[in-house]
Design a protein around this motif. Structure first.
Motif, PDB file in Angstrom:
ATOM      1  N   SER A   1      49.001  -1.001  25.277  1.00  0.00           N
ATOM      2  CA  SER A   1      49.491  -0.903  23.901  1.00  0.00           C
ATOM      3  C   SER A   1      48.990   0.404  23.319  1.00  0.00           C
ATOM      4  O   SER A   1      47.908   0.883  23.673  1.00  0.00           O
TER       5      SER A   1
ATOM      6  N   VAL B   1      50.359  -1.143  16.137  1.00  0.00           N
ATOM      7  CA  VAL B   1      50.067  -1.149  17.563  1.00  0.00           C
ATOM      8  C   VAL B   1      51.395  -1.450  18.258  1.00  0.00           C
ATOM      9  O   VAL B   1      52.035  -2.472  17.996  1.00  0.00           O
TER      10      VAL B   1
ATOM     11  N   LEU C   1      43.960   3.360  10.879  1.00  0.00           N
ATOM     12  CA  LEU C   1      44.769   2.757  11.932  1.00  0.00           C
ATOM     13  C   LEU C   1      46.019   2.114  11.362  1.00  0.00           C
ATOM     14  O   LEU C   1      46.001   1.498  10.298  1.00  0.00           O
TER      15      LEU C   1
ATOM     16  N   GLN D   1      47.942   2.479  19.926  1.00  0.00           N
ATOM     17  CA  GLN D   1      47.533   2.418  18.521  1.00  0.00           C
ATOM     18  C   GLN D   1      48.017   3.674  17.811  1.00  0.00           C
ATOM     19  O   GLN D   1      47.732   4.786  18.253  1.00  0.00           O
TER      20      GLN D   1
ATOM     21  N   TYR E   1      45.151   0.821  24.518  1.00  0.00           N
ATOM     22  CA  TYR E   1      44.482  -0.401  24.937  1.00  0.00           C
ATOM     23  C   TYR E   1      45.156  -0.907  26.207  1.00  0.00           C
ATOM     24  O   TYR E   1      46.374  -1.107  26.226  1.00  0.00           O
TER      25      TYR E   1
END
Length: 166
Positions: free
Chosen positions: A99, A78, A75, A101, A159
């Protein structure tokens, strides 16, 4: 009385020598069929074992790149997207903020306007009951993620940060 004994081969009534069954010929005659059966059993067992080995070889899951599960990408950043109002059916609206990622190493230069357009297309025109249903909300989120991932190759997840209906 004098008893006469002949030494030699016994003679049958017609004068031809009689055939004696010896113990060795009886043993061979009796062992013939069981040996054949035993050989047949061994052959059947061998065929079954070979068939099982072939099935195991063919059906065995080989370790390959295609069969191996894909590793989750590392990851990265973001990217927040400002909340927007999306028109729903019957004069209602949805205030949607999310958001995105990104994968590790992806730059922050994501076209946010394009991501907003995809979100509007995904959610607009839906019923209020549909977007408020938790199961359907997850389906819509997964659909948004699929479309964003197809558009932007570096997108990993989405998200929901703001989700209000009226």
């Amino acid at each position: 009385m004098v008893e006469q004994r002949t030494v030699g081969r016994p003679v049958n009534v017609r004068g031809a020598p009689a055939q004696e069954e010896t113990r060795s010929t009886m043993t061979h005659a009796e062992e013939g069929p069981p040996r054949r059966r035993r050989g047949l059993v061994v052959l059947v067992v061998l065929v079954v074992v070979l068939a099982a080995a072939a099935a195991a070889y063919v059906l065995r899951p080989w370790e390959s790149d295609a069969a191996a599960p894909e590793k989750a990408p590392e990851l990265g950043l973001v990217v927040p997207v400002d909340p927007i109002s999306v028109n729903l059916a019957d004069g209602h609206y949805l205030r949607l903020g999310f958001s995105i990622q990104l994968k590790k190493g992806a730059t922050k230069d994501l076209q946010v306007a394009r991501a907003l357009d995809i979100a509007i297309a995904t959610y607009s025109g839906k019923d209020v009951a549909e977007v408020n249903d938790p199961a359907r909300r997850e389906e819509l989120k997964a659909e948004l993620l699929t479309q964003l991932s197809a558009t932007f190759k570096e997108v990993v997840d989405v998200y929901l940060t703001d989700y209000v209906t009226q």
